[in-house]
Scaffold this motif. Structure first.
Motif, PDB file in Angstrom:
ATOM      1  N   ASP A 114     -13.884  -2.600 -10.383  1.00 33.16           N
ATOM      2  CA  ASP A 114     -12.629  -1.825 -10.656  1.00 33.16           C
ATOM      3  C   ASP A 114     -11.421  -2.507 -10.410  1.00 33.16           C
ATOM      4  OD1 ASP A 114     -13.500  -2.200  -8.105  1.00 33.16           O
ATOM      5  OD2 ASP A 114     -12.161  -0.473  -7.531  1.00 33.16           O
ATOM      6  N   GLU A 115     -11.206  -3.673 -10.003  1.00 30.75           N
ATOM      7  CA  GLU A 115      -9.925  -4.549  -9.992  1.00 30.75           C
ATOM      8  C   GLU A 115     -10.059  -5.839 -11.117  1.00 30.75           C
ATOM      9  OE1 GLU A 115      -9.780  -5.399  -6.105  1.00 30.75           O
ATOM     10  OE2 GLU A 115     -11.150  -7.041  -6.013  1.00 30.75           O
ATOM     11  N   ARG A 147       2.327   1.679  -3.283  1.00 33.68           N
ATOM     12  CA  ARG A 147       1.550   2.388  -4.506  1.00 33.68           C
ATOM     13  C   ARG A 147       1.422   3.918  -4.209  1.00 33.68           C
ATOM     14  NH1 ARG A 147      -2.312  -1.984  -2.669  1.00 33.68           N
ATOM     15  NH2 ARG A 147      -1.572  -3.693  -3.766  1.00 33.68           N
ATOM     16  N   MET A 148       1.114   4.247  -2.856  1.00 30.05           N
ATOM     17  CA  MET A 148       1.127   5.702  -2.634  1.00 30.05           C
ATOM     18  C   MET A 148       2.232   6.366  -2.992  1.00 30.05           C
ATOM     19  SD  MET A 148      -0.712   5.559   1.207  1.00 30.05           S
ATOM     20  CE  MET A 148      -0.716   7.092   1.289  1.00 30.05           C
ATOM     21  N   PHE A 159      -6.137   8.672  -1.281  1.00 31.81           N
ATOM     22  CA  PHE A 159      -5.791   7.230  -1.711  1.00 31.81           C
ATOM     23  C   PHE A 159      -6.800   6.261  -1.069  1.00 31.81           C
ATOM     24  CE2 PHE A 159      -1.923   9.445  -1.425  1.00 31.81           C
ATOM     25  CZ  PHE A 159      -0.939   8.992  -2.751  1.00 31.81           C
ATOM     26  N   ASP A 160      -7.147   5.311  -1.842  1.00 31.38           N
ATOM     27  CA  ASP A 160      -8.298   4.638  -1.396  1.00 31.38           C
ATOM     28  C   ASP A 160      -7.624   3.497  -0.408  1.00 31.38           C
ATOM     29  OD1 ASP A 160      -6.860   2.388  -2.998  1.00 31.38           O
ATOM     30  OD2 ASP A 160      -8.532   2.419  -4.353  1.00 31.38           O
ATOM     31  N   GLY A 161      -8.258   2.405   0.284  1.00 25.75           N
ATOM     32  CA  GLY A 161      -7.960   1.583   1.086  1.00 25.75           C
ATOM     33  C   GLY A 161      -6.825   0.844   0.757  1.00 25.75           C
ATOM     34  N   ASN A 162      -6.620   0.683  -0.416  1.00 22.20           N
ATOM     35  CA  ASN A 162      -5.324  -0.180  -1.008  1.00 22.20           C
ATOM     36  C   ASN A 162      -4.303   0.402  -1.572  1.00 22.20           C
ATOM     37  OD1 ASN A 162      -8.088  -1.868  -2.142  1.00 22.20           O
ATOM     38  ND2 ASN A 162      -6.373  -3.036  -0.980  1.00 22.20           N
ATOM     39  N   GLY A 163      -4.336   1.967  -1.269  1.00 24.76           N
ATOM     40  CA  GLY A 163      -3.041   2.696  -1.561  1.00 24.76           C
ATOM     41  C   GLY A 163      -3.110   3.476  -3.132  1.00 24.76           C
ATOM     42  N   TYR A 164      -4.358   3.151  -3.868  1.00 26.47           N
ATOM     43  CA  TYR A 164      -4.141   3.524  -5.055  1.00 26.47           C
ATOM     44  C   TYR A 164      -4.902   5.056  -5.244  1.00 26.47           C
ATOM     45  CZ  TYR A 164      -3.877  -1.186  -6.631  1.00 26.47           C
ATOM     46  OH  TYR A 164      -3.515  -2.420  -6.953  1.00 26.47           O
ATOM     47  N   LEU A 165      -4.135   5.787  -5.831  1.00 34.73           N
ATOM     48  CA  LEU A 165      -4.463   7.370  -5.921  1.00 34.73           C
ATOM     49  C   LEU A 165      -5.652   7.431  -6.787  1.00 34.73           C
ATOM     50  CD1 LEU A 165      -3.268  10.096  -5.647  1.00 34.73           C
ATOM     51  CD2 LEU A 165      -2.245   9.992  -7.929  1.00 34.73           C
ATOM     52  N   GLN A 167      -0.056   5.139  -7.833  1.00 33.27           N
ATOM     53  CA  GLN A 167      -0.382   4.408  -8.750  1.00 33.27           C
ATOM     54  C   GLN A 167      -1.953   4.532  -8.916  1.00 33.27           C
ATOM     55  OE1 GLN A 167      -0.132   0.066  -8.394  1.00 33.27           O
ATOM     56  NE2 GLN A 167       0.601  -0.066 -10.598  1.00 33.27           N
ATOM     57  N   THR A 168      -2.611   4.508  -9.965  1.00 30.78           N
ATOM     58  CA  THR A 168      -3.982   4.740  -9.917  1.00 30.78           C
ATOM     59  C   THR A 168      -4.542   3.428 -10.137  1.00 30.78           C
ATOM     60  OG1 THR A 168      -4.184   5.119 -12.086  1.00 30.78           O
ATOM     61  CG2 THR A 168      -4.074   6.931 -10.704  1.00 30.78           C
ATOM     62  N   ARG A 169      -5.987   2.960 -10.002  1.00 22.05           N
ATOM     63  CA  ARG A 169      -6.374   1.571 -10.511  1.00 22.05           C
ATOM     64  C   ARG A 169      -6.391   1.313 -11.836  1.00 22.05           C
ATOM     65  NH1 ARG A 169      -8.384  -1.605  -6.553  1.00 22.05           N
ATOM     66  NH2 ARG A 169      -9.096  -0.727  -4.539  1.00 22.05           N
ATOM     67  N   GLU A 220      -3.499  14.729  -1.710  1.00 24.30           N
ATOM     68  CA  GLU A 220      -3.945  13.401  -2.676  1.00 24.30           C
ATOM     69  C   GLU A 220      -4.841  12.408  -1.835  1.00 24.30           C
ATOM     70  OE1 GLU A 220       0.000  12.741  -5.050  1.00 24.30           O
ATOM     71  OE2 GLU A 220       0.434  12.803  -2.607  1.00 24.30           O
ATOM     72  N   GLN A 259      -3.499  12.567   1.772  1.00 28.38           N
ATOM     73  CA  GLN A 259      -1.942  13.019   2.154  1.00 28.38           C
ATOM     74  C   GLN A 259      -1.795  14.334   1.902  1.00 28.38           C
ATOM     75  OE1 GLN A 259       1.323  10.072   2.070  1.00 28.38           O
ATOM     76  NE2 GLN A 259       1.757  11.198   0.214  1.00 28.38           N
ATOM     77  N   LYS A 278      -5.028  -2.004 -13.636  1.00 30.25           N
ATOM     78  CA  LYS A 278      -5.757  -2.682 -14.448  1.00 30.25           C
ATOM     79  C   LYS A 278      -5.256  -2.855 -15.954  1.00 30.25           C
ATOM     80  CE  LYS A 278     -10.244  -2.762 -14.590  1.00 30.25           C
ATOM     81  NZ  LYS A 278     -11.636  -1.989 -14.716  1.00 30.25           N
ATOM     82  N   GLN A 293      -7.437   7.734   2.493  1.00 29.67           N
ATOM     83  CA  GLN A 293      -6.348   8.539   3.268  1.00 29.67           C
ATOM     84  C   GLN A 293      -6.318   9.762   2.431  1.00 29.67           C
ATOM     85  OE1 GLN A 293      -3.271   6.340   5.518  1.00 29.67           O
ATOM     86  NE2 GLN A 293      -3.796   5.082   3.791  1.00 29.67           N
ATOM     87  N   ILE A 318      -1.216  12.287   7.330  1.00 21.84           N
ATOM     88  CA  ILE A 318      -2.494  11.911   6.650  1.00 21.84           C
ATOM     89  C   ILE A 318      -3.878  12.003   7.421  1.00 21.84           C
ATOM     90  CG2 ILE A 318      -3.575   9.532   6.096  1.00 21.84           C
ATOM     91  CD1 ILE A 318      -0.664   8.601   4.850  1.00 21.84           C
ATOM     92  N   ARG A 320     -19.052  -0.939  -4.231  1.00 19.46           N
ATOM     93  CA  ARG A 320     -18.400  -1.620  -5.356  1.00 19.46           C
ATOM     94  C   ARG A 320     -19.341  -2.872  -5.775  1.00 19.46           C
ATOM     95  NH1 ARG A 320     -12.692  -2.768  -3.269  1.00 19.46           N
ATOM     96  NH2 ARG A 320     -11.798  -2.866  -5.323  1.00 19.46           N
ATOM     97  N   MET A 365       0.691  -1.248   0.024  1.00 22.95           N
ATOM     98  CA  MET A 365      -0.025   0.127  -0.097  1.00 22.95           C
ATOM     99  C   MET A 365       0.970   1.191   0.080  1.00 22.95           C
ATOM    100  SD  MET A 365      -2.824   0.728   2.487  1.00 22.95           S
ATOM    101  CE  MET A 365      -3.393   2.445   2.998  1.00 22.95           C
TER     102      MET A 365
END
Lengths: 305, 221
Positions: B194-195, A251-252, B118-124, A256-258, B116, B157, A262, B155, B173, B183, A248
């Motif tokens: 989305d994944e 990625r931060m 970020f979702d729960g998995n750290g993706y922006l 990185q974006t989803r 910024e 940041q 993908k 989160q 954060i 989802r 995590m």
């Protein structure tokens, strides 16, 4: 002079072999000159804790033959979660049978030196059969966000671009096809260092599971975990939640974006293995049926002749 | 002759281009026990390396292009503060237009702080810049486009721009929760759309891998 000319065609695996000694020795000396002696004991304790949280607690090693299925299942799950590599059911069955045979005394434990020999032979054989496509995909899967490939997670054997890697692996392939002994010698030296590093670390820090690795040998499941660790350069440390947190943060850091995620096909998004976030590599290239059979002596039920 | 073969090989390969061995480098005179990004420009191409300074203020770092040509040494810092966001929850179908974040160390001296999500998995999910900073303890920023975001924890940041012109000081954060758009898994394969690289094909999972048909491969990526 003729010797020099003869060497000009030599590919880079041997080059990396030599550089390995030079660079790793140089870096080791450079670091060791700066680290206080106290750090070593602290590092060792820290590493032990992280190993215990990783392989030490997540893989349920078998002590008796009837525990072989569970040992294989937990090892497969451990490797899959960390690298995306998946074992077929057939492979798991054969591995469990081999594990059970070793634990029941029907077959001997796998000697670490022989494991090294078999890994070397497996890599040499596999190199010879690699296709251009496989090499290019492996280079892509092993490159970081900057397009650079680190020979090991700590880059102890240097860093190269994808194109350089492709060129050098193709050269190595030709060398392997010619059956040149130099490739075998060079690779064995590298693999021996990596295997011995794992075995000595695991036997010292996880004695309850690997304490007899040097004297008695290892079970097929242990051998597979060591081979995987070497191939993917996965240190086998840290719990899933620790790694999830590291991924995590990674990625931060990379923002990185989803959508970007993908867009990556054939990528597990795991910590290790293809496009691994902590260390990318292509260990699956190595784990063909013939290599695995040879490595773990599955055809012989674990028996070494 | 066999004995000198390794030496000759070594001498030979050292002249080859391609694999770049790492070089241990040092820079002196910096703030002790800090983290730095070292920018090296060689042949017009920038390279960045991360290094830590020791208690004497000497930065040790590994370079793939030698120790020279350092064009800039950027101080990286993370104050790792726990910040607060208001509102602390976001209704995704109709999110607030701005958010106020409170904490400390916000600094607009060299540029507006970056905010910024970020979702729960750290993706922006989105990135904006603060529209105003009040003192060093509060900032206001627009809420980024969250039309593709889903319910869950996020989160926020905040990063300051430093005197060197980089967003190199992570302040901290704030955590917010979002709701109102769950989802979904259209093909029911256990992976959210989305994944899932093929959200309407249950035979393909999150990363469309599938074991290759090659029967010689028993362990698949």
């Amino acid at each position: 002079m003729s010797l020099i000319k003869g060497l000009r065609g030599r590919p880079s695996i041997a080059i990396a072999t030599v550089l390995a000694f030079l660079v790793s020795a140089g870096i080791a000396a450079w670091y060791s000159s700066r680290l206080p002696a106290k750090a070593s004991a602290e590092d060792k304790q820290n590493l032990q804790n992280r190993l215990r949280k990783g392989i030490g607690s997540e893989v349920r090693f078998a002590a008796r033959p009837e525990q072989a299925d569970e040992a294989v299942a937990s090892a497969a799950d451990f490797i899959h979660w960390r690298s995306g590599l998946r074992f077929t059911d057939n492979f798991k069955k054969r591995l469990a049978k081999a594990e059970s045979d070793v634990l029941s005394g029907k077959s001997p434990y796998l000697n670490v030196s022989e494991l090294t020999d078999d890994m070397t032979a497996g890599v040499v054989d596999r190199l010879a059969t690699l296709t251009d496509k496989e090499i290019e995909e492996a280079a892509e899967a092993s490159a970081d966000a900057n397009g650079e490939v680190r020979s090991r997670a700590n880059a102890k054997w240097g860093v190269m671009g994808k194109e350089d890697l492709i060129e050098q692996v193709k050269a190595s392939r030709e060398w392997s096809r010619r059956g040149d002994a130099g490739l075998q010698i060079g690779l064995r030296s590298m693999i021996q260092g990596e295997v011995n590093d794992r075995v000595s670390t695991l036997s010292a820090l996880l004695p309850e599971q690997f304490g007899n690795a040097n004297s008695q040998g290892v079970t097929p499941t242990q051998a597979l975990l060591i081979a995987y660790s070497v191939a993917a350069d996965d240190p086998l440390t840290n719990s899933r939640s620790d790694i999830a947190q590291m991924l995590m943060q990674k990625r931060m850091d990379e923002r990185q974006t989803r959508e970007q995620r993908k867009a990556q096909k054939n990528v597990s998004g795991a910590a290790y293995g293809r496009n691994g976030l902590l260390h990318p590599s292509a260990p699956d290239l190595f784990f063909t049926k013939s290599v695995i059979d040879k490595l773990l002596n599955l055809n012989e039920g674990g028996k070494k002749q | 002759m066999k004995k000198i073969l390794p030496l000759l090989l070594l001498l030979f390969v050292l002249t080859l281009p391609g694999c770049n061995p790492l070089t241990g480098c040092q820079l002196s005179g910096y703030v002790p026990n800090s983290k730095y990004s070292i920018k090296v420009v060689k042949d017009g191409k920038p390279y960045f390396y991360i290094g830590d300074s020791n208690s004497s203020g000497t930065i040790n770092y590994l370079s793939t292009v030698g120790c020279g040509n350092v064009s800039q040494v950027i101080t990286l810092s993370n104050s790792n503060l726990s910040l607060s966001a208001s509102p602390s929850s976001i209704y995704l179908p109709s999110p607030a237009s701005t958010v106020t974040i409170t904490g400390d160390l916000f600094d607009q001296t060299y540029g507006m702080p970056r905010v910024e999500y970020f979702d729960g998995n750290g993706y922006l999910v989105g990135s904006v810049y603060a529209t105003s900073v009040s003192g060093s303890t509060s900032l206001t920023a627009s809420v980024p486009d969250l039309s593709s975001a889903y319910s869950g924890s996020y989160q926020i940041q905040v990063t300051n721009m430093t005197y060197q012109g980089y967003y190199a000081h992570t302040v901290g954060i704030a955590t917010v929760s979002a709701y109102g758009r769950d989802r979904y898994d259209s093909d029911g394969d256990g992976w959210y759309d989305d994944e899932d690289c093929a959200p309407y094909d249950p035979t393909l999972n999150s990363y469309c891998d599938g074991c290759p048909s090659d029967p010689t491969l028993e362990i698949c990526p």
